[in-house]
Design a protein around this motif. Sequence first.
Motif, mmCIF file in Angstrom:
data_model
loop_
_atom_site.group_PDB
_atom_site.id
_atom_site.type_symbol
_atom_site.label_atom_id
_atom_site.label_comp_id
_atom_site.label_asym_id
_atom_site.label_seq_id
_atom_site.Cartn_x
_atom_site.Cartn_y
_atom_site.Cartn_z
ATOM 1 N N ASP B 296 -43.015 11.526 -49.723
ATOM 2 C CA ASP B 296 -43.070 12.483 -48.616
ATOM 3 C C ASP B 296 -42.666 11.840 -47.294
ATOM 4 N N ARG B 297 -42.878 10.535 -47.195
ATOM 5 C CA ARG B 297 -42.642 9.867 -45.919
ATOM 6 C C ARG B 297 -42.131 8.454 -46.121
ATOM 7 N N ALA B 298 -41.472 7.964 -45.072
ATOM 8 C CA ALA B 298 -41.126 6.543 -45.000
ATOM 9 C C ALA B 298 -41.572 6.052 -43.622
ATOM 10 N N TYR B 299 -41.968 4.793 -43.544
ATOM 11 C CA TYR B 299 -42.509 4.264 -42.291
ATOM 12 C C TYR B 299 -42.031 2.828 -42.112
ATOM 13 N N VAL B 300 -41.411 2.559 -40.964
ATOM 14 C CA VAL B 300 -40.979 1.195 -40.632
ATOM 15 C C VAL B 300 -41.684 0.815 -39.341
ATOM 16 N N GLY B 301 -42.597 -0.132 -39.432
ATOM 17 C CA GLY B 301 -43.335 -0.530 -38.238
ATOM 18 C C GLY B 301 -44.359 -1.596 -38.552
ATOM 19 N N ALA B 313 -32.247 -4.544 -40.654
ATOM 20 C CA ALA B 313 -32.096 -4.391 -42.105
ATOM 21 C C ALA B 313 -32.091 -2.921 -42.480
ATOM 22 N N ALA B 314 -33.027 -2.158 -41.903
ATOM 23 C CA ALA B 314 -33.110 -0.728 -42.232
ATOM 24 C C ALA B 314 -31.881 0.014 -41.727
ATOM 25 N N ALA B 315 -31.432 -0.339 -40.507
ATOM 26 C CA ALA B 315 -30.296 0.368 -39.901
ATOM 27 C C ALA B 315 -29.007 0.133 -40.687
ATOM 28 N N GLN B 316 -28.893 -1.058 -41.242
ATOM 29 C CA GLN B 316 -27.716 -1.409 -42.027
ATOM 30 C C GLN B 316 -27.554 -0.429 -43.202
ATOM 31 N N ILE B 317 -28.676 0.055 -43.743
ATOM 32 C CA ILE B 317 -28.615 0.998 -44.864
ATOM 33 C C ILE B 317 -28.496 2.444 -44.382
ATOM 34 N N ILE B 318 -29.186 2.758 -43.279
ATOM 35 C CA ILE B 318 -29.278 4.151 -42.833
ATOM 36 C C ILE B 318 -28.048 4.599 -42.026
ATOM 37 N N LYS B 319 -27.319 3.648 -41.466
ATOM 38 C CA LYS B 319 -26.265 4.005 -40.507
ATOM 39 C C LYS B 319 -25.270 5.029 -41.080
ATOM 40 N N GLY B 320 -25.034 6.063 -40.258
ATOM 41 C CA GLY B 320 -24.073 7.092 -40.642
ATOM 42 C C GLY B 320 -24.596 8.099 -41.644
ATOM 43 N N GLN B 321 -25.872 7.992 -41.997
ATOM 44 C CA GLN B 321 -26.414 8.922 -42.988
ATOM 45 C C GLN B 321 -27.638 9.624 -42.417
ATOM 46 N N GLU B 322 -28.217 10.544 -43.198
ATOM 47 C CA GLU B 322 -29.413 11.242 -42.738
ATOM 48 C C GLU B 322 -30.549 11.013 -43.720
ATOM 49 N N VAL B 323 -31.747 10.830 -43.161
ATOM 50 C CA VAL B 323 -32.916 10.668 -44.026
ATOM 51 C C VAL B 323 -33.328 12.050 -44.535
ATOM 52 N N VAL B 324 -33.912 12.095 -45.737
ATOM 53 C CA VAL B 324 -34.279 13.395 -46.312
ATOM 54 C C VAL B 324 -35.790 13.608 -46.325
ATOM 55 N N ILE B 325 -36.553 12.612 -45.887
ATOM 56 C CA ILE B 325 -38.007 12.766 -45.742
ATOM 57 C C ILE B 325 -38.386 12.314 -44.340
ATOM 58 N N TRP B 351 -31.109 2.203 -32.136
ATOM 59 C CA TRP B 351 -31.879 3.404 -31.770
ATOM 60 C C TRP B 351 -31.104 4.662 -32.174
ATOM 61 N N ASP B 352 -29.806 4.697 -31.811
ATOM 62 C CA ASP B 352 -29.005 5.878 -32.126
ATOM 63 C C ASP B 352 -28.781 6.029 -33.629
ATOM 64 N N ILE B 353 -28.665 4.920 -34.320
ATOM 65 C CA ILE B 353 -28.505 5.000 -35.784
ATOM 66 C C ILE B 353 -29.697 5.741 -36.394
ATOM 67 N N PHE B 354 -30.903 5.354 -35.941
ATOM 68 C CA PHE B 354 -32.106 5.994 -36.503
ATOM 69 C C PHE B 354 -32.248 7.437 -36.007
ATOM 70 N N ALA B 355 -32.047 7.621 -34.706
ATOM 71 C CA ALA B 355 -32.219 8.967 -34.136
ATOM 72 C C ALA B 355 -31.197 9.930 -34.761
ATOM 73 N N ALA B 357 -29.927 9.748 -37.606
ATOM 74 C CA ALA B 357 -30.253 9.970 -39.028
ATOM 75 C C ALA B 357 -31.437 10.920 -39.191
ATOM 76 N N GLY B 358 -32.046 11.301 -38.054
ATOM 77 C CA GLY B 358 -33.180 12.222 -38.124
ATOM 78 C C GLY B 358 -34.533 11.549 -38.184
ATOM 79 N N CYS B 359 -34.578 10.257 -37.882
ATOM 80 C CA CYS B 359 -35.869 9.547 -37.897
ATOM 81 C C CYS B 359 -36.693 9.943 -36.667
ATOM 82 N N LYS B 360 -37.999 9.799 -36.793
ATOM 83 C CA LYS B 360 -38.916 10.060 -35.675
ATOM 84 C C LYS B 360 -39.193 8.727 -34.997
ATOM 85 N N MET B 361 -38.898 8.656 -33.700
ATOM 86 C CA MET B 361 -38.967 7.387 -32.982
ATOM 87 C C MET B 361 -40.286 7.261 -32.228
#
Lengths: 188, 430
Positions: B296-301, B313-325, B351-355, B357-361
């Motif tokens: 249901d969720r993912a959390y990086v912190g 490390a996380a941004a390298q995978i998420i860049k250019g894509q959207e998270v689904v949870i 910051w923009d890579i995560f934002a 992708a739909g992440c909550k900052m």
Amino acid sequence: MQSIIRGLAYVVGDAIDTDQIIPAEHLVYSLQKPDERRMYGRYAMSGVPIDQQGLPDGHIPFTDPDKYHSDYTFVIGGANFGCGSSREHAPFALTEAGAQVVIAESYARIFYRNTIDGGFVIPFESHEKINDQIRTRDELELDTQIGQLTNHRTGQEYLLKPLGDVADILNAGNVFEYARQNGLISSS
Amino acid sequence: MTITEKVIANHCGRDRVVPGESVWVDVDILMTHDVCGPPTIDIFKREFGQDAKVWDPDKLVILPDHYIFTQNHHANRNVQLLRAFAQEHDLPHYYDVGSPRYKGVCHMALAEEGFNRPGSLLIGTDSHTCTSGAFGMFSTGVGNTDAALIMGTGKIWLRVPETMRFIFEGALPPYLMAKDLILAVIGDIGCDGATYRAMEFDGESVYSLSMQERMTLTNMAIEAGGKNGIIAPDETTIEYVHARTDHGFECIYSDDDSRYHSEYRYDVSTLEPVVAKPHRPDNRASVLEVAGTRLDRAYVGSCTGGKLEDFEAAAQIIKGQEVVIDTYIVPATTEISESLRTEHIDGTSLWDIFANAGCKMGQASCAACLGGPPDTFGRMQGDEVVISTTNRNFPGRMGSKQASVFLASPLTVAASALSGLITDPREVLV
């Protein structure tokens, strides 16, 4: 340290971490102000999953809802009791609820140290697993001087491990009294 | 003697100490925060008097970080108590909430502000104080009572621990992080496998890691019950410390004939990405064993997994894509938060890579790692299944007793955020 302690047992499983002993959301309360500190008695052990609260049957709260004191004098645990965070609020919560003794197979070291240095519950260790032999609400009696535990329901007796060096701090009351008695800090 | 034994000996005026003996040591730095600071101050005043002075204001570091961005009035009151105490004692190292000095998570802030120095002895009112051991120093967590005694005297009694040695050899593959190594160790020895002992991390793989990654190893020593985690200093350490402080320090190394309680060897080239399944940090499984588990969720912190390199490390995978949870990004400190805006991958800030992708900052703090008041950012409220870069997954740790927490590396968490299923980072790393 009181030499004979009698009371009811509250039994839990292995690896009871400090979030189960006192969930982090309650750590906002003062440990000093009377109207706030009693909340630690109310929420002591409330983080234990419901079906694990008061073994073997479970579903038995340590402190009844809307109460600040527990019926239980003894908390009986398994291995690695008190693992997790360093929060002294955990042994404080057990004491505030009215518990006097924890008996577990083993402890996480920060919890163990906090119980002794702060003068909270007395942490005895059993030689073997006993949380499967004692039931919640069993009447227990502990001779703290020789470490002998008696279960009045079964008649079973257990010799607990000696407290060792830390008995000196327990007998002094807490680490401050111990330090004063040994000239480590000024007694004024 | 081991590094741990030598540092303790140096702080009790002895040439030699042996495991098992108890000694009173001089503390170089005492750290506290908003959860344990106020009760520590209460005990300090009770025992030393209302007008008592802190033993050495230059050695007391107060870093509010736990319950900062909440409306809970008791939590806000606790920060006010710290502020008042810092003013009353004219404390130079108080990092106030709402001020430009505010830092965030204490263990990362200690490193950034130059309080972690090889050869020193640091005590904190937080179990993850063992993090600082990555700098070749002794550090451990204590309760309020011990902290209050230090606040008044600068001293604490310590039992000298035996040392367990963990040697990592080989080149770390790009799909593994320090988090995988420490979860492997905890899985092998259990949540009480190092109780009362020092955990010394050694070997070429460890020295190939940055300070941030080394801190992931020492941070989770407590998850195996360890008293402290420690890594000998090297050029990487010295360079980091010189960049952060002018204070002197002493590099200390274990003797060749040191006695260890036990020794474990790992060839990192053969290890796999792992998770700790609910509800214990030692409940290890390879990611492949649990791949496909619905999330249901993912959390990086957190102090474990909220460092700049964790986000890289996380941004390298998420860049250019959207998270689904629902995916929460919580930098440990304000410095890391600023770096998310200044560090770029292919021209886009982290910051923009995560934002994008739909992440909550989130804002720099401990946030949902330990649950906290109900309005805490990212806190579990029900029976969510979450994959997280944090350090603990005991029942209720992230706020709800019904929630289930999988612990994993930032790479594994990011890969899983894209699919909503636990996913091996090897599937998405290019």
